[in-house]
Write an enzyme that holds these catalytic residues in place. Structure first.
Site, PDB file in Angstrom:
ATOM      1  N   LYS A  20       4.441   3.105  -6.488  1.00 24.22           N
ATOM      2  CA  LYS A  20       4.660   4.522  -6.854  1.00 24.22           C
ATOM      3  C   LYS A  20       5.211   5.304  -5.662  1.00 24.22           C
ATOM      4  O   LYS A  20       6.197   6.026  -5.789  1.00 24.22           O
ATOM      5  CB  LYS A  20       3.320   5.105  -7.333  1.00 24.22           C
ATOM      6  CG  LYS A  20       3.385   6.525  -7.834  1.00 24.22           C
ATOM      7  CD  LYS A  20       2.281   6.800  -8.852  1.00 24.22           C
ATOM      8  CE  LYS A  20       0.911   7.001  -8.238  1.00 24.22           C
ATOM      9  NZ  LYS A  20       0.797   8.227  -7.426  1.00 24.22           N
ATOM     10  N   SER A  21       4.586   5.150  -4.497  1.00 26.28           N
ATOM     11  CA  SER A  21       5.047   5.899  -3.318  1.00 26.28           C
ATOM     12  C   SER A  21       6.493   5.538  -2.979  1.00 26.28           C
ATOM     13  O   SER A  21       7.311   6.410  -2.659  1.00 26.28           O
ATOM     14  CB  SER A  21       4.185   5.555  -2.095  1.00 26.28           C
ATOM     15  OG  SER A  21       2.897   6.036  -2.242  1.00 26.28           O
ATOM     16  N   ARG A  25      10.079   7.863  -3.173  1.00 23.50           N
ATOM     17  CA  ARG A  25      10.936   7.998  -1.988  1.00 23.50           C
ATOM     18  C   ARG A  25      12.320   7.383  -2.229  1.00 23.50           C
ATOM     19  O   ARG A  25      13.319   7.885  -1.712  1.00 23.50           O
ATOM     20  CB  ARG A  25      10.251   7.364  -0.782  1.00 23.50           C
ATOM     21  CG  ARG A  25       9.065   8.234  -0.292  1.00 23.50           C
ATOM     22  CD  ARG A  25       8.107   7.427   0.538  1.00 23.50           C
ATOM     23  NE  ARG A  25       7.060   8.212   1.162  1.00 23.50           N
ATOM     24  CZ  ARG A  25       5.930   8.586   0.549  1.00 23.50           C
ATOM     25  NH1 ARG A  25       5.723   8.297  -0.721  1.00 23.50           N
ATOM     26  NH2 ARG A  25       5.021   9.287   1.199  1.00 23.50           N
ATOM     27  N   GLY A  92       1.201  14.814  -7.005  1.00 26.27           N
ATOM     28  CA  GLY A  92       1.108  15.473  -5.700  1.00 26.27           C
ATOM     29  C   GLY A  92       2.258  15.059  -4.801  1.00 26.27           C
ATOM     30  O   GLY A  92       2.778  15.866  -4.018  1.00 26.27           O
ATOM     31  N   ASP A 312      -6.573   5.282  -1.486  1.00 25.32           N
ATOM     32  CA  ASP A 312      -6.494   5.165  -2.950  1.00 25.32           C
ATOM     33  C   ASP A 312      -7.386   4.042  -3.494  1.00 25.32           C
ATOM     34  O   ASP A 312      -7.600   3.953  -4.704  1.00 25.32           O
ATOM     35  CB  ASP A 312      -5.040   4.949  -3.392  1.00 25.32           C
ATOM     36  CG  ASP A 312      -4.199   6.211  -3.167  1.00 25.32           C
ATOM     37  OD1 ASP A 312      -4.778   7.311  -3.041  1.00 25.32           O
ATOM     38  OD2 ASP A 312      -2.959   6.102  -3.101  1.00 25.32           O
TER      39      ASP A 312
HETATM   40  C1  S3P Z   1       0.819   9.242  -1.196  1.00 26.52           C
HETATM   41  C2  S3P Z   1      -0.040   9.546  -0.179  1.00 26.52           C
HETATM   42  C3  S3P Z   1      -1.487   9.649  -0.368  1.00 26.52           C
HETATM   43  C4  S3P Z   1      -1.949   8.935  -1.628  1.00 26.52           C
HETATM   44  C5  S3P Z   1      -1.091   9.250  -2.819  1.00 26.52           C
HETATM   45  C6  S3P Z   1       0.365   8.914  -2.563  1.00 26.52           C
HETATM   46  C7  S3P Z   1       2.267   9.223  -0.897  1.00 26.52           C
HETATM   47  O1  S3P Z   1      -1.816  11.019  -0.467  1.00 26.52           O
HETATM   48  O2  S3P Z   1      -3.307   9.266  -1.923  1.00 26.52           O
HETATM   49  O3  S3P Z   1      -1.554   8.494  -3.943  1.00 26.52           O
HETATM   50  O4  S3P Z   1       3.050   8.697  -1.708  1.00 26.52           O
HETATM   51  O5  S3P Z   1       2.653   9.738   0.158  1.00 26.52           O
HETATM   52  P1  S3P Z   1      -2.046  11.911   0.872  1.00 26.52           P
HETATM   53  O6  S3P Z   1      -0.900  11.655   1.743  1.00 26.52           O
HETATM   54  O7  S3P Z   1      -2.106  13.328   0.450  1.00 26.52           O
HETATM   55  O8  S3P Z   1      -3.352  11.398   1.420  1.00 26.52           O
END
Ligand code: S3P
Length: 425
Positions: A20-21, A25, A92, A312
């Site tokens: 996902k991350s 990106r 987020g 996570d």
């Molecule tokens: C993420 C960073 C983490 C993680 C989220 C995805 C990202 O959050 O918990 O699921 O993709 O950069 P934080 O950076 O706010 O801790």
């Protein structure tokens, strides 16, 4: 309400959905580049669709190709001003990274999200970006979405992190590389580094020494080819399952193994788990297979610098605490309180439902080995995908346990149940 029949063990091979991350990106950096990029094997989920829609609203084109997208863009300097507000849904990462990306563009943007995202802190990105001269106004005294970004002249500066967050770091970097001078971001504790790794792959010059990241200004991204590896955080549910169900053996293939993400393996090995990894190729991100065999876990205390790396996976660790020989305590994880749900209280709630003894702290919890399961309650998912997947594991472990809802798994792992059931024997 849903429930699942009890299962005994899991055996076989599985692949997990794309990271996902890295998918967020891949789309964002491809959109920032001037030209055509290819993103193969992206995660298509509620969260990543929010990022795609936001970028489309800025004039970036996404063309469906086999197993992915061609992303066509005129570069971040030529983004359009969106005609409408941008809905980041439950994500987020979308909200925070795009706030950073949009803030120096001298345009008008409004970002919002679903009810869960509207409660999550945005002050953590608004504050550093405001120090860099951004003009951002959020609800509740600049703390929450919806927020408005107004045209402003930003300037490079040195930002020291106040929260352990890769999203905040990424927001500052994405803004910094558009400015005239060099931005410096200092992390207190190392968080996941996909943004840095991938920006370098897109030709951006970053100077990283220990926890200090120097971001020269006015950088151009070159269009690139990305193949997204499997999501380590999704693979964690299979690792956890193999450790919960006796005699299980699972091989998880093609998973991203970036060392800033795989602390869960180290923690589990320290607890006594039998896990091995084999790395096969190393393009822009490390990728490989994970083999896990059921083992007895010891218990202990986990805190310190490893916490952002396993952030996570901590809710899942909490559940594994039920099956350890001794109590398992996790501290320094106050960030869990501001995730898709307050994950400390979500996990503590469900552990109580199961009849477990658990101590709750502001920054973590201590779970005691489970003597006898209480079968009368209902597990709650709190509209949180990771809590919902943990509940599915628990329902299958203890048999026919009620869960209030599991719809949220769409956020990161839409076909979790189907893939899980292929391993059941
Ligand atoms: C993420 C960073 C983490 C993680 C989220 C995805 C990202 O959050 O918990 O699921 O993709 O950069 P934080 O950076 O706010 O801790």
């Amino acid at each position: 309400m849903v429930t699942f029949e009890k299962i005994k063990k899991l055996k076989g091979e599985v692949e997990v959905p794309a990271d996902k991350s890295i998918t967020h990106r891949s789309f964002i950096l491809s959109a920032m580049a001037n030209g055509e990029s290819i993103v193969k094997n992206p995660l298509i989920s509620r969260d990543t669709k929010a990022t795609v829609n936001a970028l489309k609203a800025c004039g970036v084109q996404f063309e469906k190709i086999e197993d992915g997208f061609k992303v066509i863009s005129k570069g971040y300097e030529n983004f359009h001003e969106p005609l409408d507000i941008i809905n980041c849904e439950n994500s987020g990462t979308t909200a925070r990274l795009l706030t950073g990306l949009f803030s120096p563009m001298k345009k008008y943007f409004v970002l919002t999200g679903d009810n869960s995202l509207k409660k999550r802190p945005m002050g953590r990105v608004i504050e550093p970006l405001s120090k860099m001269g951004a003009s951002i106004y959020g609800r509740k005294g600049n703390k929450n979405l919806p927020l408005t970004i107004l045209p402003s002249k930003m300037h490079a500066t040195k930002i020291e992190s106040t929260v352990k967050s890769a999203q905040v770091k990424s927001a500052v970097i994405l803004a910094g590389l558009q400015l005239d001078e060099e931005t410096i971001y200092v992390e207190r504790v190392k968080t996941r580094n996909h943004t840095e790794v991938m920006l370098k792959y897109f030709g951006v010059n970053l100077d990283i020494f220990h926890n200090e990241i120097k971001v020269p200004g006015r950088q151009i991204l070159k269009p690139s080819f990305i193949e997204v590896p499997g999501d380590f955080s999704s693979s964690a549910f299979f690792i956890g399952a193999a450790l919960m169900f006796e005699n299980s053996e699972i091989l998880i293939k093609n998973v991203g193994l970036n060392p800033t993400r795989t602390g869960f393996i180290k923690v589990l090995k320290d607890l006594g788990a039998d896990i091995s990894i084999s790395i096969h190729n190393n393009t822009f991100e490390i990728k490989g297979d994970i083999f896990v065999r059921h083992s007895n876990l010891k218990g202990g205390r986990i805190d310190g610098e490893i916490i952002p790396n396993i952030i996570d996976e901590i809710p899942l660790l909490g559940i594994l605490g039920l099956f350890c020989e001794n109590p398992l305590e996790i501290r320094g994880a106050e960030e869990l309180r501001v995730k898709e749900s307050d994950r400390i209280s979500s996990i503590v709630h469900n552990l109580h439902v199961l009849g477990a003894k658990v101590d709750e702290y502001e920054d973590g919890f201590k779970v005691y080995p489970l003597d006898k399961v209480n079968r009368n309650g209902m597990l709650k998912s709190f509209d949180d995908h990771r809590i919902a997947m943990i509940n599915i594991l628990l329902a299958k472990k203890f048999g026919n346990f009620l869960i209030d809802s599991i719809e949220s798994i769409d956020v990161s792992f839409p076909d979790f149940i189907e893939r899980f059931e292929l391993l059941e024997v």
